[in-house]
Design a protein around this motif. Structure first.
Motif, mmCIF file in Angstrom:
data_model
loop_
_atom_site.group_PDB
_atom_site.id
_atom_site.type_symbol
_atom_site.label_atom_id
_atom_site.label_comp_id
_atom_site.label_asym_id
_atom_site.label_seq_id
_atom_site.Cartn_x
_atom_site.Cartn_y
_atom_site.Cartn_z
ATOM 1 N N ARG A 94 1.491 7.047 6.041
ATOM 2 C CA ARG A 94 0.751 7.135 7.364
ATOM 3 C C ARG A 94 0.672 5.570 8.035
ATOM 4 N NH1 ARG A 94 -4.470 7.756 5.216
ATOM 5 N NH2 ARG A 94 -3.718 7.124 3.202
ATOM 6 N N VAL A 95 0.717 5.711 9.388
ATOM 7 C CA VAL A 95 0.607 4.389 9.893
ATOM 8 C C VAL A 95 -0.811 4.316 10.077
ATOM 9 C CG1 VAL A 95 1.163 3.054 12.292
ATOM 10 C CG2 VAL A 95 2.899 5.007 11.182
ATOM 11 N N GLY A 136 7.834 1.504 12.468
ATOM 12 C CA GLY A 136 9.116 0.891 11.965
ATOM 13 C C GLY A 136 9.205 0.441 10.530
ATOM 14 N N GLN A 137 7.933 0.194 9.863
ATOM 15 C CA GLN A 137 8.031 0.036 8.482
ATOM 16 C C GLN A 137 8.145 1.305 7.564
ATOM 17 O OE1 GLN A 137 5.245 -2.696 6.664
ATOM 18 N NE2 GLN A 137 5.407 -4.082 8.346
ATOM 19 N N ARG A 194 0.921 -1.091 -0.032
ATOM 20 C CA ARG A 194 0.039 -0.048 -0.100
ATOM 21 C C ARG A 194 0.910 1.285 -0.018
ATOM 22 N NH1 ARG A 194 -4.636 -0.593 4.270
ATOM 23 N NH2 ARG A 194 -5.313 1.284 3.524
ATOM 24 N N VAL A 195 2.057 1.204 -0.441
ATOM 25 C CA VAL A 195 2.924 2.141 -0.801
ATOM 26 C C VAL A 195 3.117 2.764 -2.161
ATOM 27 C CG1 VAL A 195 5.303 2.884 -0.432
ATOM 28 C CG2 VAL A 195 4.497 1.464 1.382
ATOM 29 N N LEU A 196 3.008 4.033 -2.217
ATOM 30 C CA LEU A 196 2.876 4.752 -3.529
ATOM 31 C C LEU A 196 4.114 5.346 -3.645
ATOM 32 C CD1 LEU A 196 1.480 5.657 -6.153
ATOM 33 C CD2 LEU A 196 0.717 7.370 -4.750
ATOM 34 N N GLY A 232 1.095 6.699 1.111
ATOM 35 C CA GLY A 232 0.154 5.475 1.538
ATOM 36 C C GLY A 232 0.171 5.039 3.032
ATOM 37 N N VAL A 233 -0.032 3.942 3.000
ATOM 38 C CA VAL A 233 -0.330 3.356 4.429
ATOM 39 C C VAL A 233 0.584 2.189 4.829
ATOM 40 C CG1 VAL A 233 -2.179 2.588 6.120
ATOM 41 C CG2 VAL A 233 -2.663 4.146 4.411
#
Length: 126
Positions: A120-121, A97-98, A77-79, A91-92
């Protein structure tokens, strides 16, 4: 005097035809998905713009590939966006940590000048 008037009329007619041709060409370019502003650019500027976009696309793919192969990172979910070598991650991610891991991994990719973290977490579970 009569010849002068006829010449002026001919020039005016050519100007009208020229203006109409330019307007139609711009309209056709707009329908083809190109912008009239880029059509007005000199060929060298247009070519450098195309090569910059191609370089940004290639860097985007390299960063996304590195993120997808980074252990412990859910990059689904990372752009990734790139402009002038500056990577923006949005993204989310499941935890902070990620987010840190994603930024660190992106910074290691050759060609990356800087990384902007807009991740965003996800505070909701399940």
């Amino acid at each position: 005097m009569r010849v002068h008037i006829e010449i002026c009329r001919a020039i005016m007619a050519l100007m009208c035809v020229s203006a109409t041709t330019v307007a139609l060409a711009q309209d056709d370019a707009g329908r083809a998905g190109t912008t009239t502003a880029s059509s007005a650019l000199p060929p060298a500027a247009d070519a450098s713009d195309k090569s910059a976009k191609a370089a940004a696309r290639a860097l985007t793919k390299r960063v996304a590939r590195v993120l997808s192969r980074t252990r412990g990172l859910d990059s689904s979910r990372v752009l990734v966006r790139v402009r002038d070598g500056i990577v923006t991650l949005s993204g989310v991610v499941p935890d902070s940590g990620q987010a840190t891991l994603a930024v660190s991994a992106a910074q290691q990719v050759p060609g990356v000048r800087a990384v902007r973290n807009r991740l965003r977490v996800n505070t909701q579970s399940g």
